[in-house]
Write an enzyme that holds these catalytic residues in place. Sequence first.
Site: not given
Length: 366
Positions: A47, A130, A148
């Site tokens: 991520e 996020y 996102d």
Amino acid sequence: MKKFDLPQLEDFPIESFQQDLIGWFTEEMRDLPWRKDQDPYKVWVSEIMLQQTRVDTVIPYFNRFIEQFPTIEALATADEEKVLKAWEGLGYYSRVRNLQAAVQEVHETYGGVVPNTPEEISRLKGVGPYTTGAVLSIAYGVPEPAVDGNVMRVISRVLSIWDDIAKPSSRKIFEQAIRELISHKNPSYFNQALMELGALVCTPTSPSCLLCPVREHCHAFHEGVTSELPVKTKKKSTKRVRLASAILVDSSGKIVLHKRPSSGLLANLWEFPMAEVNAFSTPREDLVRFIQEHYSEQVELEKVQLDKIEHIFSHLVWEVDVFVGTISGSIKEPGARFVTADELEGDYALPVSHQKMWKSFKAERK
DNA sequence: AAATCGGGGAG
DNA sequence: CTCCCAGATTT
């Protein structure tokens, strides 16, 4: 208190939407290296790498990074320079410094276990709204939104939301929408499916609506406004900076590298000595003055300039005049060191702009 | 809220 | 050329 902030959700068939979306993802999801298991550490690394970075770019970096630092323990105890070298070329280098600092905190404070609450995980360095939702939902199955750019684009179309997605305040609207929509049975697939849909089908320009699994639920599709959504104001243009840099060689063939400051642009990366060019002087003049002041009086630049490089960042453009020279005497600058060509390539993380210079130097010299 | 922070790929 | 990408942090 109203149940929905968004009137579009009043009659929205949430369960049907979830089913169509997750069903599509189950069939069509790409085979990506970070989807082989749900190890919170690996999910986390992926991520961070994927922030503002395309999947195809990340894949080789992810594989090398996990091979080199397979666990929290390995990354927590790794040498900073090696970690930065593994990130070389990926950009946004503060991501990896924050990641290692955060991993060290997990190692020391949480016994090496990535925390599973929004409060704790979002307190870690480099973990924003996020990433908090992404790691919690994918690794732990917690129904938190992971909003996102993909999700804002997809949801702005599905629910016909016309707020400017470039504004920080808009993210909250989409988070609230996701809190209403998210599957509590499979938050991981729900969040990943929205992003996958944005990447493969609901693309910024010319989306493939005919292939879309949630086309029937899509307000923008029915209203014929998919090309007008999302609304996003454009950013202003970049500034230009004139620079001059030199690849300096000493009598033993070693090259001068300089370590950039620990904050700001390209923090902690290594570079060839480089000076800003004054508007009213030549690159060569300013560079020689800079090198004599910060490195050594005994410097001689070759008559012919090696190259001229233009490097484009998000918010500025570097125009670098590149020179080659020899240097001797003691070096004043404490952040400098002499390295061999092999060390330069193997042990030091250079920004892509300076890799271009090095490549040019090697091409000229063989 | 706006600026900063990389690099590359797509149209 | 412009846009934008599985954003976060600083000002």
